[in-house]
Design a protein around this motif. Structure first.
Motif: not given
Length: 364
Positions: A68-72, A104-109, A111-115
């Motif tokens: 299971i992957g978690v992207v937040l 998996h993390e990205y900076p903020r909503i 910014s980088g969320d789609i990627e």
């Protein structure tokens, strides 16, 4: 209208044939206890209905690990750290080593969320948990991943009509309605009020605005709602907009901060000497905000129960992977109203990292 094909489950086949789920399961998997006639009927109906076996569920039955992957986003930690903690807690209680979990993390909503979601999809997880940001940008990707056979579970907001299997969030419309009612009680005479939000392209924030505006119109026609301000989850932008708003001659006497990203707005109020003079309803709970509530500088906050959101999202995704369907795909948790009087009840939940909360009621 949802134009996505409906995922057919064993339960659907059982209802179509008016037989038990157990009988269908045995027939589909060639186990004993089913007559050849019934087995033929089940297999034929399954083919006609477009049933596809759940590979992740089969993996669990064969004792193969599922992933299971978690992207937040990393920001806002007040909300997303306890949400991640809820996912970890649920994973720790579920099936031991049979489930692997990767974040998996990205900076903020925005910014980088789609990627980040695309990168997670490339890892070919058996299921994904993610926050849908801008619906217009996210929807095509969610549909693409869903059609590839990867179950998608939304958390924190929703993306309906995209093929996602379900969502878990605080009830956004009700949150906005509560904020409006609280301000209506504190501002009995004619006044201006305003809402500062994050991204109206995120369904959660749009629904909060809808609930806030509708309740003001019905319960507090003496309060005038000023144009909505979007901080786009950028503290500097929220701070600048708050300063501009509160320096106006007709500045609002009540504010609803519908995002947990509220510190920048509070700092602007303090700089102008208005903190404690303007009625403020905030979102979520952390130490600095609790201190302001305790000192009567903030009227209230609406706690979105991030730990429980994460926990339920993980549990529901695993339930889907093992059963192939969900009885309640959309879960909307009742927000908790935190005031000075009941603040001590939430003392154990004030954390930026890993504080949890017990199970409790929800609004379906």
């Amino acid at each position: 209208m949802n134009d996505e094909p409906k995922s057919i489950s064993i339960k659907d086949i059982a209802e179509a044939l008016n037989i038990s789920i157990g009988t269908v399961d045995r027939a589909l998997h060639g186990r004993r206890g089913v007559s050849e006639k019934t087995k033929t009927r089940v297999l034929k109906t399954a083919e006609q209905m477009g049933y596809k076996p759940n590979l992740a569920a089969q993996a669990l039955k064969l004792n193969r690990r599922i992933s299971i992957g978690v992207v937040l986003p990393k920001h806002i930690s007040y909300f997303f750290d306890p949400l991640r903690a809820g996912i970890r807690a649920a994973a720790g209680a579920a099936m031991g080593s049979q489930i692997s979990l990767e974040f998996h993390e990205y900076p903020r909503i925005g910014s980088g969320d789609i990627e980040a979601l695309e990168a997670a999809h490339a890892r070919k997880y058996d299921g994904l948990i993610f926050l849908p940001g801008d619906i217009q940008r996210f929807s095509p990707l969610i549909r693409k991943i869903s059609r590839s056979g990867t179950p998608m579970m939304c958390v924190g907001s929703d993306a309906p009509d995209t093929g996602r299997i379900g969502s878990v969030s605080a009830h956004a419309y009700i949150s906005g309605s509560i904020a409006a009612e609280l301000l209506a009680h504190k501002l009995p005479r004619k006044a201006n009020v305003a809402i500062l939000t994050g991204e109206l392209s995120t369904l959660d924030h749009a629904e909060k605005l809808s609930g806030f505006a509708a309740t003001l119109a019905i319960q507090a026609p003496h309060l005038t709602l000023m144009p909505t301000l979007e901080g786009h989850e950028k503290p500097k932008e929220a701070y600048r907009q708050a300063l501009t708003l509160m320096r106006q001659k007709d500045r609002p006497e009540g504010l609803y901060l519908s995002t947990a990203n509220s510190i920048a707005v509070i700092e602007a109020l303090e700089e102008l000497g208005l903190l404690g003079k303007v009625q403020v309803v905030a979102t979520d709970l952390f130490q600095d905000l609790a201190t302001l509530i305790k000192s009567n500088k903030i009227l209230a906050t609406l706690y979105q129960r991030p730990f429980t959101q994460g926990k339920v999202a993980f549990e529901n995704l695993v339930a889907y992977l093992t059963r192939g369907n969900l009885e309640s795909p959309v879960v909307q948790l009742a927000p908790h109203i935190v005031l000075r009087s009941n603040l001590p009840l939430f003392a154990s939940r004030i954390s930026e990292t890993d504080e949890g909360e017990p199970e409790s009621d929800s609004l379906e």
